[in-house]
Design a protein around this motif. Structure first.
Motif, short mmCIF file in Angstrom:
data_model
loop_
_atom_site.label_atom_id
_atom_site.label_comp_id
_atom_site.label_asym_id
_atom_site.label_seq_id
_atom_site.Cartn_x
_atom_site.Cartn_y
_atom_site.Cartn_z
N UNK A 3 0.81 -1.22 0.00
CA UNK A 3 0.00 0.00 0.00
C UNK A 3 0.84 1.27 0.00
N UNK A 4 2.02 1.21 0.60
CA UNK A 4 2.84 2.42 0.77
C UNK A 4 3.73 2.71 -0.43
N UNK A 48 -1.01 5.03 -6.39
CA UNK A 48 -0.84 4.05 -5.32
C UNK A 48 -1.98 3.04 -5.43
N UNK A 49 -1.82 1.84 -4.88
CA UNK A 49 -2.83 0.79 -5.06
C UNK A 49 -4.24 1.20 -4.66
N UNK A 50 -4.39 2.05 -3.66
CA UNK A 50 -5.71 2.45 -3.21
C UNK A 50 -6.48 3.22 -4.28
N UNK A 51 -5.78 3.74 -5.26
CA UNK A 51 -6.42 4.50 -6.33
C UNK A 51 -6.85 3.62 -7.50
N UNK A 52 -6.64 2.34 -7.38
CA UNK A 52 -6.93 1.41 -8.47
C UNK A 52 -8.16 0.56 -8.18
N UNK A 53 -8.85 0.16 -9.23
CA UNK A 53 -9.94 -0.79 -9.10
C UNK A 53 -9.36 -2.18 -8.84
#
Length: 257
Positions: free
Chosen positions: A96-97, A140-145
């Motif tokens: 995530x980071x 960053x991964x949180x911005x991806x589907x």
């Protein structure tokens, strides 16, 4: 395929306390071949994959890669063996980071000591191969589907151009259309690399599309192996029940009350 299997599994057993999970598994995967292991939850698919990867040590039996026993490897010999592997984890398992490109290039930077600028170029190219544009690299991964995260996971799996790629439930959590996109990408990446692949799944649509051969595991043993086209009419009642999703048959679901 060569005469010697790329992956050779013989008599592999693994228990956790009183529970026997693998009970004498035999399986060969030829060079450049795609083998998919199917089976229900708790049948030993993930444990077998981890034993093949070396994340778990079998209680008995042998796992050989290119004819070399993996269980006794250590130090540089183990590092050389691991360098042959790529892995797509069930939940993508991104950090995530880290940015997307740093996730894709993690092994290149931290394992191969590749300069970050060069590693970023490789990462962007691998992202392109899985259908993601360069501007995704700095997200960053949180911005991806979920589907994009799975693509990033696939890009990471192929970043070092491994000889062997392991796929752990590659379509879990995806809608049918995105699952089919991922299946197509897996086939394309495998063909481009000429890689050997070993996958586990309960998704029969995925198994049919990505497999040359399918093996079914049940109660810790491989009970059927055959060409992917033959799985629909295997003649094995356990395989037929699983493939066609029937409640009635020799496989009895254990219900906890």
């Amino acid at each position: 395929m060569t005469d010697q299997p790329k992956i050779q599994i013989r008599g592999v057993c693994k228990s956790f306390g009183p529970k026997t999970v693998l009970d004498g598994v035999d399986l060969d995967v030829g060079t450049g071949e795609s083998v998919v292991i199917i089976g229900g939850s708790g049948t030993g698919k993930s444990v077998l994959l981890k034993c093949t990867l070396g994340l778990l040590h079998p209680d008995a039996g042998s796992v050989r890669i290119d004819g070399q026993e993996t269980a006794r490897l250590s130090g540089k010999d183990r590092d050389r063996m691991l360098h042959k592997f790529g892995m797509l984890f069930q939940g993508a398992a991104l950090f995530d980071s880290l940015t997307v490109w740093e996730n894709v290039a993690f092994r290149l930077v931290h394992g191969d000591k590749m300069p970050r600028r060069d590693a970023r170029e490789v990462a962007v190219e691998k992202l392109r191969q899985v259908g993601l544009s360069p501007d995704v690299a700095d997200l960053v991964p949180a911005e991806l589907s979920g589907g994009m995260q799975k693509r990033v996971g696939l890009a990471r799996a192929i970043a070092a151009e491994p000889e062997i790629i392991f796929f752990d439930e590659p379509t879990t959590g995806l809608d049918p259309i995105m699952a089919d996109v991922i299946n197509d990408l897996i086939v394309d990446c495998r063909e481009q690399l000429g890689a050997t692949t070993l996958s586990i799944t309960h998704d029969m649509a995925s198994a049919r599309k990505i497999a040359d051969r399918i093996a079914m595991i049940y109660h810790g043993r491989i009970i059927w192996v055959g060409d992917a086209q033959a799985v629909e009419d295997s003649g094995n009642p356990y395989v037929d029940q699983f493939v066609h999703g029937r409640a009635e048959g020799p496989i009895k679901m254990e219900l906890r009350r």
